[in-house]
Design a protein around this motif. Structure first.
Motif, PDB file in Angstrom:
ATOM      1  N   PHE A  32       0.833  -1.184   0.000  1.00  0.00           N
ATOM      2  CA  PHE A  32       0.000   0.000   0.000  1.00  0.00           C
ATOM      3  C   PHE A  32       0.876   1.246   0.000  1.00  0.00           C
ATOM      4  O   PHE A  32       0.463   2.295   0.477  1.00  0.00           O
ATOM      5  CB  PHE A  32      -0.911  -0.003   1.239  1.00  0.00           C
ATOM      6  N   TYR A  89      -4.012  -1.397  -3.266  1.00  0.00           N
ATOM      7  CA  TYR A  89      -5.070  -0.441  -2.960  1.00  0.00           C
ATOM      8  C   TYR A  89      -5.999  -0.290  -4.160  1.00  0.00           C
ATOM      9  O   TYR A  89      -7.219  -0.418  -4.041  1.00  0.00           O
ATOM     10  CB  TYR A  89      -4.457   0.918  -2.600  1.00  0.00           C
ATOM     11  N   TRP A 132     -10.025  -1.472  -4.170  1.00  0.00           N
ATOM     12  CA  TRP A 132     -11.095  -0.487  -4.074  1.00  0.00           C
ATOM     13  C   TRP A 132     -11.772  -0.226  -5.402  1.00  0.00           C
ATOM     14  O   TRP A 132     -12.936   0.155  -5.444  1.00  0.00           O
ATOM     15  CB  TRP A 132     -10.574   0.812  -3.449  1.00  0.00           C
ATOM     16  N   VAL A 179     -12.680  -3.129   7.348  1.00  0.00           N
ATOM     17  CA  VAL A 179     -11.886  -3.020   6.123  1.00  0.00           C
ATOM     18  C   VAL A 179     -11.330  -1.608   5.964  1.00  0.00           C
ATOM     19  O   VAL A 179     -10.168  -1.423   5.603  1.00  0.00           O
ATOM     20  CB  VAL A 179     -12.737  -3.425   4.902  1.00  0.00           C
ATOM     21  N   ILE A 180     -12.159  -0.611   6.266  1.00  0.00           N
ATOM     22  CA  ILE A 180     -11.664   0.767   6.139  1.00  0.00           C
ATOM     23  C   ILE A 180     -10.564   1.035   7.142  1.00  0.00           C
ATOM     24  O   ILE A 180      -9.570   1.699   6.835  1.00  0.00           O
ATOM     25  CB  ILE A 180     -12.821   1.754   6.331  1.00  0.00           C
ATOM     26  N   ASN A 236      -7.493  -0.557   5.908  1.00  0.00           N
ATOM     27  CA  ASN A 236      -6.989   0.228   4.785  1.00  0.00           C
ATOM     28  C   ASN A 236      -6.215   1.438   5.269  1.00  0.00           C
ATOM     29  O   ASN A 236      -5.115   1.720   4.794  1.00  0.00           O
ATOM     30  CB  ASN A 236      -8.177   0.657   3.930  1.00  0.00           C
ATOM     31  N   SER A 237      -6.771   2.147   6.250  1.00  0.00           N
ATOM     32  CA  SER A 237      -6.079   3.355   6.686  1.00  0.00           C
ATOM     33  C   SER A 237      -4.800   3.007   7.437  1.00  0.00           C
ATOM     34  O   SER A 237      -3.802   3.712   7.350  1.00  0.00           O
ATOM     35  CB  SER A 237      -6.998   4.222   7.531  1.00  0.00           C
ATOM     36  N   VAL A 259      -7.567   7.607   1.817  1.00  0.00           N
ATOM     37  CA  VAL A 259      -8.241   7.122   3.017  1.00  0.00           C
ATOM     38  C   VAL A 259      -9.685   7.584   3.046  1.00  0.00           C
ATOM     39  O   VAL A 259     -10.567   6.865   3.509  1.00  0.00           O
ATOM     40  CB  VAL A 259      -7.491   7.622   4.268  1.00  0.00           C
ATOM     41  N   PRO A 262     -12.694   5.420   0.658  1.00  0.00           N
ATOM     42  CA  PRO A 262     -13.471   4.275   1.150  1.00  0.00           C
ATOM     43  C   PRO A 262     -14.525   4.650   2.179  1.00  0.00           C
ATOM     44  O   PRO A 262     -15.573   4.004   2.251  1.00  0.00           O
ATOM     45  CB  PRO A 262     -12.400   3.374   1.774  1.00  0.00           C
TER      46      PRO A 262
END
Lengths: 351, 194
Positions: free
Chosen positions: A131, A166, A170, B91-92, B95-96, B173, B176
């Motif tokens: 990422f 990423y 998404w 998931v968010i 992700n962050s 960020v 999402p």
């Protein structure tokens, strides 16, 4: 014979996708050396390095400072903007070689992307390396997938040994919801005037869409990667991709379907098919231009069959989504099954 | 359950209580912070997951009762709403963190869960409006309310979470989060009573 050249030559990092250099006095093997990006700083004996012309537009180039007899072909260079953006990965003061070589972290940079993640796979840092992208890089990659330039390889130009997860993740998530929501909306508008129509959100279709799209975006790259590895073991290919790079290309190539899905709300058959063909051409061309260099050195039939399969699967995905999620416009639907009919049957049976 | 109060209050010792008045006040305070998002760190420092749980359950309950007869193509089931909210929040958060955020896992879950509050209010308003009728006018009212609350949720959670992200990745960020609240808003807007 074939010799490993890595120790003697300083090879470019990002531009080079094979870690073996073939040079042999015989003519047949020389073709293999075509398409390699090589730069020589020191004196290299001419006999140990034979090159032939690289295909124009493939982006390969050969230059040798110490050996002016070697064939020198100009390269399709990445634009200045890209070079500057990625210049933080380059050491300063090597601009004249950067013209040909790209990044120059030769001994440290692994030639096959994916081998620089050195943290063990059970730590969080290992996954953080996937990422390691900034906003502008993601936007660049998306732009590269929507506007494919003929002759430019998406992986080499944009991914450049920094594949990310990423984008694929998404973009797939957005596509799932774009298809489900657009399908629902388009069905609503198509059936709007009918008296028997009762709007339903069709929420089940979200999970079906998610399964389909994520399976396509992850299993097809897996199969393709396995296939390319298998062919690589039989036939030496100059270009080979790591699994993450293939996932990256597939993920970003799906981006163009997002606006397509939204535009599919328009309930005209012709419009929908035109949109589908257009988006298939765009995203298919990204895939074709990426994978053609990887199979081109193989048996002709196998190379064409591989390309055909890639495009066919891509087309199947879009046709399938259009057919399943979007009802055909201007078609009279049969009346819903009247429950009384079944009820009557049941009653008679009970009797 | 959690072990409560270590101080000398009349009713306690080391007894476990399910929920205490003090917790209720903390949750209420966070609700206020969400509705008037400022750069306060109360939401982040003393995270708890009670508020998100209550909001999630009430939202999922309110989304029931629509097209109940329809077997295949109806609205989301209770479990589906639950899974979407919690799985989406996890998931968010992942992700962050993978993008290099400095916020902790549960703090981020807490913020995302609490910022569902405006959408729960929107759901309540939608159900009330639908009681009155389900024509075009009611649809327009519902649309406006849901859009407003969606914007509020997204801005509130962005206000809390954006500072902990690395500078060049803020958009990566925030997107999402936008998608997450969009999906919840879509579920609310498409809720049709039977």
């Amino acid at each position: 014979g074939r010799r490993r050249k890595r120790k003697r030559l300083r090879l470019a990092g990002a531009e080079l996708y094979a870690n073996r250099v073939f040079s042999s006095p015989t003519g047949g093997r020389e073709q293999r050396a075509a398409g390699l990006l090589i730069g020589c700083r020191g004196a290299v004996p001419a006999a140990s390095l034979r090159v032939t012309e690289a295909a124009a537009g493939s982006g390969w180039a050969v230059g040798s400072k110490a050996n002016p007899d070697a064939t020198t072909i100009s390269i399709d260079e990445p634009t200045e903007a890209h070079k500057k953006q990625h210049s933080r990965r380059q050491e300063p003061g090597r601009e004249e070689d950067d013209e040909l070589l790209g990044t120059d972290d030769s001994d440290k940079t692994e030639l096959l992307a994916g081998q620089k993640k050195s943290a063990p796979f059970w730590t969080f840092e290992y996954y953080q390396t996937f990422f390691d992208v900034d906003t502008y890089q993601v936007l660049d990659r998306i732009k590269g997938s929507v506007f494919p330039v003929p002759g430019r390889n998406f992986v080499r130009l944009y991914v450049r040994s920094n594949p990310d997860l990423y984008g694929p993740f998404w973009i797939c998530a957005t596509l799932v919801f774009a298809i489900a929501v657009s399908g629902n909306l388009s069905n609503f508008f198509i059936h709007l005037g009918r008296p028997t129509y009762h709007y339903v959100p069709e929420f089940r279709k979200v999970s079906i869409a998610a399964t389909t799209i994520y399976a396509y975006a992850w299993l097809v790259p897996l199969a393709l990667w396995g296939f390319l590895m298998w062919r690589n073991s039989k036939v030496m290919n100059i270009v080979s991709y790591s699994f993450l790079e293939i996932v990256c290309v597939y993920g970003y190539s799906l981006f163009v379907y997002i606006p397509t899905a939204i535009l599919w709300i328009i309930p005209q058959k012709v419009v929908r098919w035109v949109l589908m063909i257009f988006s298939l051409c765009l995203s298919g061309s990204v895939l074709v231009m990426t994978f053609w260099p990887a199979v081109r050195d193989d048996n002709r039939r196998i190379a064409l069959a591989t390309m055909g399969t890639i495009v066919l699967l891509h087309a199947l995905l879009s046709v399938g989504c259009l057919a399943y999620f979007f009802d055909a416009p201007e078609v009279d639907f049969p009346a819903p099954i009247i429950p009384a009919h079944n009820g009557t049957t049941l009653i008679t049976k009970v009797k | 359950m959690r072990v409560s109060c270590w101080r000398s209050l009349p009713t306690c010792g080391l007894q476990s209580t399910l929920f205490q008045l003090r917790d209720l006040k903390a949750v209420g305070k966070k609700f206020v912070h969400v509705m008037y998002p400022k750069k306060s760190s109360a939401l982040l420092r003393d995270w708890d997951l009670w508020g998100p749980l209550v909001l999630c359950v009430s939202l999922a309950l309110m989304l029931q009762g629509g097209s109940a007869d329809s077997k295949e193509d109806g609205g989301p089931q209770f479990a589906e709403v639950f899974v979407i909210i919690w799985f989406g929040a996890v998931v968010i958060t992942l992700n962050s963190k993978l993008l290099g955020g400095t916020i902790s896992f549960f703090q981020s879950l807490c913020v995302l869960g609490y910022c569902v509050l405006p959408l729960t209010v929107a759901m309540l308003v939608c159900r009330l409006v639908l009681l009155a009728g389900s024509g075009t006018v009611s649809f327009i009212i519902r649309l406006i309310v849901v859009i407003a609350m969606f914007a509020w949720s997204t801005l509130a959670s962005t206000a809390f979470l954006a500072d902990s992200q690395p500078p060049h990745r803020k958009a990566l960020v925030v997107y999402p989060i936008f998608l997450f609240y969009f999906v919840i808003s879509w579920m609310i807007l498409t809720f049709t009573p039977q």
